[in-house]
Design a protein around this motif. Sequence first.
Motif, PDB file in Angstrom:
ATOM      1  N   LYS A 105       1.619  30.630-115.248  1.00  0.00           N
ATOM      2  CA  LYS A 105       1.704  31.885-114.513  1.00  0.00           C
ATOM      3  C   LYS A 105       0.511  32.702-114.177  1.00  0.00           C
ATOM      4  O   LYS A 105       0.327  33.247-113.050  1.00  0.00           O
ATOM      5  N   PHE A 106      -0.748  32.415-114.634  1.00  0.00           N
ATOM      6  CA  PHE A 106      -1.982  32.864-114.167  1.00  0.00           C
ATOM      7  C   PHE A 106      -2.361  32.010-112.953  1.00  0.00           C
ATOM      8  O   PHE A 106      -2.564  32.692-112.109  1.00  0.00           O
ATOM      9  N   LYS A 107      -2.011  30.834-112.904  1.00  0.00           N
ATOM     10  CA  LYS A 107      -2.294  30.226-111.536  1.00  0.00           C
ATOM     11  C   LYS A 107      -1.427  30.785-110.509  1.00  0.00           C
ATOM     12  O   LYS A 107      -1.776  30.862-109.072  1.00  0.00           O
ATOM     13  N   PHE A 108      -0.126  31.127-110.606  1.00  0.00           N
ATOM     14  CA  PHE A 108       0.763  31.529-109.704  1.00  0.00           C
ATOM     15  C   PHE A 108       0.007  32.754-109.114  1.00  0.00           C
ATOM     16  O   PHE A 108      -0.190  33.041-108.010  1.00  0.00           O
ATOM     17  N   TYR A 109      -0.122  33.627-109.986  1.00  0.00           N
ATOM     18  CA  TYR A 109      -0.588  35.182-109.553  1.00  0.00           C
ATOM     19  C   TYR A 109      -2.169  35.021-108.882  1.00  0.00           C
ATOM     20  O   TYR A 109      -2.455  35.883-107.897  1.00  0.00           O
ATOM     21  N   LEU A 110      -2.864  34.075-109.256  1.00  0.00           N
ATOM     22  CA  LEU A 110      -4.231  33.906-108.667  1.00  0.00           C
ATOM     23  C   LEU A 110      -3.875  33.449-107.210  1.00  0.00           C
ATOM     24  O   LEU A 110      -4.477  33.988-106.236  1.00  0.00           O
ATOM     25  N   ASN A 111      -3.021  32.444-107.160  1.00  0.00           N
ATOM     26  CA  ASN A 111      -2.399  31.876-105.599  1.00  0.00           C
ATOM     27  C   ASN A 111      -2.118  32.968-104.991  1.00  0.00           C
ATOM     28  O   ASN A 111      -2.487  33.216-103.830  1.00  0.00           O
ATOM     29  N   MET A 112      -1.252  33.900-105.383  1.00  0.00           N
ATOM     30  CA  MET A 112      -0.789  34.961-104.666  1.00  0.00           C
ATOM     31  C   MET A 112      -1.897  36.124-104.262  1.00  0.00           C
ATOM     32  O   MET A 112      -1.933  36.634-103.063  1.00  0.00           O
ATOM     33  N   ALA A 113      -2.575  36.281-105.073  1.00  0.00           N
ATOM     34  CA  ALA A 113      -3.914  37.149-104.860  1.00  0.00           C
ATOM     35  C   ALA A 113      -4.833  36.659-103.702  1.00  0.00           C
ATOM     36  O   ALA A 113      -5.307  37.018-102.727  1.00  0.00           O
ATOM     37  N   GLU A 114      -4.995  35.160-103.662  1.00  0.00           N
ATOM     38  CA  GLU A 114      -5.842  34.590-102.652  1.00  0.00           C
ATOM     39  C   GLU A 114      -5.062  34.631-101.399  1.00  0.00           C
ATOM     40  O   GLU A 114      -5.746  34.642-100.167  1.00  0.00           O
ATOM     41  N   SER A 115      -3.794  34.790-101.367  1.00  0.00           N
ATOM     42  CA  SER A 115      -3.037  34.745-100.205  1.00  0.00           C
ATOM     43  C   SER A 115      -2.866  36.261 -99.623  1.00  0.00           C
ATOM     44  O   SER A 115      -2.272  36.748 -98.483  1.00  0.00           O
ATOM     45  N   ALA A 116      -3.146  37.118-100.384  1.00  0.00           N
ATOM     46  CA  ALA A 116      -2.858  38.877 -99.864  1.00  0.00           C
ATOM     47  C   ALA A 116      -3.767  39.111 -98.801  1.00  0.00           C
ATOM     48  O   ALA A 116      -5.094  38.625 -98.641  1.00  0.00           O
ATOM     49  N   VAL A 117      -3.313  39.887 -97.844  1.00  0.00           N
ATOM     50  CA  VAL A 117      -3.871  40.364 -96.639  1.00  0.00           C
ATOM     51  C   VAL A 117      -4.664  41.421 -96.978  1.00  0.00           C
ATOM     52  O   VAL A 117      -5.739  41.625 -96.468  1.00  0.00           O
ATOM     53  N   ASN A 118      -4.007  42.283 -97.791  1.00  0.00           N
ATOM     54  CA  ASN A 118      -4.624  43.810 -98.150  1.00  0.00           C
ATOM     55  C   ASN A 118      -5.125  44.056 -99.561  1.00  0.00           C
ATOM     56  O   ASN A 118      -4.660  43.075-100.233  1.00  0.00           O
ATOM     57  N   LYS A 119      -6.097  44.727 -99.700  1.00  0.00           N
ATOM     58  CA  LYS A 119      -6.683  44.975-100.935  1.00  0.00           C
ATOM     59  C   LYS A 119      -5.783  45.355-101.906  1.00  0.00           C
ATOM     60  O   LYS A 119      -5.955  44.777-103.280  1.00  0.00           O
ATOM     61  N   GLU A 120      -4.907  46.202-101.928  1.00  0.00           N
ATOM     62  CA  GLU A 120      -4.115  46.638-102.868  1.00  0.00           C
ATOM     63  C   GLU A 120      -3.254  45.631-103.171  1.00  0.00           C
ATOM     64  O   GLU A 120      -3.038  45.381-104.580  1.00  0.00           O
ATOM     65  N   CYS A 121      -2.709  44.793-102.600  1.00  0.00           N
ATOM     66  CA  CYS A 121      -1.988  43.539-102.888  1.00  0.00           C
ATOM     67  C   CYS A 121      -2.676  42.722-103.793  1.00  0.00           C
ATOM     68  O   CYS A 121      -2.230  42.091-104.846  1.00  0.00           O
TER      69      CYS A 121
END
Length: 151
Positions: A105-121
């Motif tokens: 789950k850590f890796k999943f959320y980290l991957n999502m963070a790396e794909s985020a376009v905006n700072k809040e996300c």
Amino acid sequence: MKIFRTFEEIIDYAIDKEMDEVEFYSEVASRMDRKHVKGLFWDIALEKTARMLRLEKMKDAKPELNLDEIKDMKITGSLEDVDHTRNDLTYQDALIIAMKKEKAKFKFYLNMAESAVNKECREAFLALANDEARQKLKFEIEYDEHILVEN
């Protein structure tokens, strides 16, 4: 291969995984004999429930992600081969499974963070990743203090 097409699909997927973990940790807690271990698993199940609520609130934010980069999260990996429902699940087995779940789950959320376009996300997903890392550390400490000492 899991492909996400919208932010809502990502959040729904994350909520489903959190729900699976709530059920897993609750079940393990009910089978543990040691009071502090039972408490540890119940506490993590409660934290997962709270995280599900945070994820639901994220749906309303409609953050932007670069969905072209998010193709396969490979969350389950080797965990699919483990029978979580065994009646003879040992304390050590439960901790190992829990650590693997939290790492995935850590890796999943980290991957999502790396794909985020905006700072809040990005910050929201990094906070979720941090929560998973903290929970994994709790299980690692428990393993180190009670399993490694006994061996």
